[in-house]
Scaffold this active site. Sequence first.
Site, PDB file in Angstrom:
ATOM      1  N   GLU A  34       6.322  19.340  43.493  1.00  9.85           N
ATOM      2  CA  GLU A  34       7.523  19.367  44.333  1.00  9.85           C
ATOM      3  C   GLU A  34       7.156  19.881  45.728  1.00  9.85           C
ATOM      4  OE1 GLU A  34      10.620  21.411  42.351  1.00  9.85           O
ATOM      5  OE2 GLU A  34      12.113  20.937  43.888  1.00  9.85           O
TER       6      GLU A  34
ATOM      7  N   ARG B 173      -0.748  24.032  27.967  1.00  8.78           N
ATOM      8  CA  ARG B 173      -0.012  23.807  26.716  1.00  8.78           C
ATOM      9  C   ARG B 173      -0.478  22.534  26.013  1.00  8.78           C
ATOM     10  NH1 ARG B 173       3.844  26.037  29.989  1.00  8.78           N
ATOM     11  NH2 ARG B 173       4.544  24.005  30.685  1.00  8.78           N
TER      12      ARG B 173
HETATM   13  P1  AMP Z   1       5.022  16.208  35.426  1.00 12.54           P
HETATM   14  O1  AMP Z   1       3.690  16.112  36.117  1.00 12.54           O
HETATM   15  O2  AMP Z   1       6.164  16.287  36.384  1.00 12.54           O
HETATM   16  O3  AMP Z   1       5.213  15.124  34.387  1.00 12.54           O
HETATM   17  O4  AMP Z   1       5.070  17.616  34.684  1.00 12.54           O
HETATM   18  C1  AMP Z   1       4.462  17.769  33.453  1.00 12.54           C
HETATM   19  C2  AMP Z   1       3.845  19.123  33.302  1.00 12.54           C
HETATM   20  O5  AMP Z   1       4.677  20.171  33.757  1.00 12.54           O
HETATM   21  C3  AMP Z   1       3.567  19.385  31.840  1.00 12.54           C
HETATM   22  O6  AMP Z   1       2.258  19.924  31.717  1.00 12.54           O
HETATM   23  C4  AMP Z   1       4.632  20.370  31.413  1.00 12.54           C
HETATM   24  O7  AMP Z   1       4.067  21.391  30.627  1.00 12.54           O
HETATM   25  C5  AMP Z   1       5.206  20.940  32.692  1.00 12.54           C
HETATM   26  N1  AMP Z   1       6.665  20.837  32.777  1.00 12.54           N
HETATM   27  C6  AMP Z   1       7.373  20.124  33.696  1.00 12.54           C
HETATM   28  N2  AMP Z   1       8.685  20.252  33.525  1.00 12.54           N
HETATM   29  C7  AMP Z   1       8.862  21.067  32.462  1.00 12.54           C
HETATM   30  C8  AMP Z   1      10.020  21.579  31.753  1.00 12.54           C
HETATM   31  N3  AMP Z   1      11.282  21.269  32.112  1.00 12.54           N
HETATM   32  N4  AMP Z   1       9.794  22.361  30.666  1.00 12.54           N
HETATM   33  C9  AMP Z   1       8.555  22.677  30.282  1.00 12.54           C
HETATM   34  N5  AMP Z   1       7.434  22.237  30.906  1.00 12.54           N
HETATM   35  C10 AMP Z   1       7.575  21.440  31.980  1.00 12.54           C
END
Ligand code: AMP
Length: 170
Positions: A95, A58
């Site tokens: 996770e 995305r």
């Molecule tokens: P993080 O590495 O935990 O910051 O997760 C970020 C990535 O996971 C991004 O590329 C987001 O597209 C996706 N992502 C994580 N949580 C969500 C959420 N609640 N809604 C949409 N996309 C998410």
Amino acid sequence: MDLVRFIRDVPDFPKPGILFKDITPLLRDGAALRETVHQLAARVRPLRVDAVAGIESRGFLFAATLALELGIGLVPLRKPNKLPYRKLRESYALEYGTDSLEMHEDAIKPGERIALVDDLLATGGTMSAARRLVERSGGSVAVCLFVIELSFLNGREKLPDVPVEALLRF
Ligand code: AMP
């Protein structure tokens, strides 16, 4: 223009307990999409960056439209085993288990200033790996830029000493 109303909350996707922030209504509306790209560009323009780097998948949507708006090039940071040429890899914790991002080793030249772009900041693990890729290649991260930040997850703490910007915060 209030972009928040173009973000759709989808409970329990992709698994129970996750409130997914769906950006497809924002993409589907021409005025909202244009406003999003204009707002992203306004944050990046003063930083005089050499290229935009977008995170699969995305992140590509916003990175590509932003690069076009700024008149600069795009570096794709991809999931493993998608890029054809010699590459750098960085892993990050999920996770359960780990995932990785890859970048072509010649995509960024030493000293170049890069705007890193993704759709959403959650825990910060993904962007932190992206940052390491840029820095290993000798580039510097001018900004980590997101459309959405889930601020209660404190993802910024995984991105010390670099500007972090988001258009929308929840
Ligand atoms: P993080 O590495 O935990 O910051 O997760 C970020 C990535 O996971 C991004 O590329 C987001 O597209 C996706 N992502 C994580 N949580 C969500 C959420 N609640 N809604 C949409 N996309 C998410």
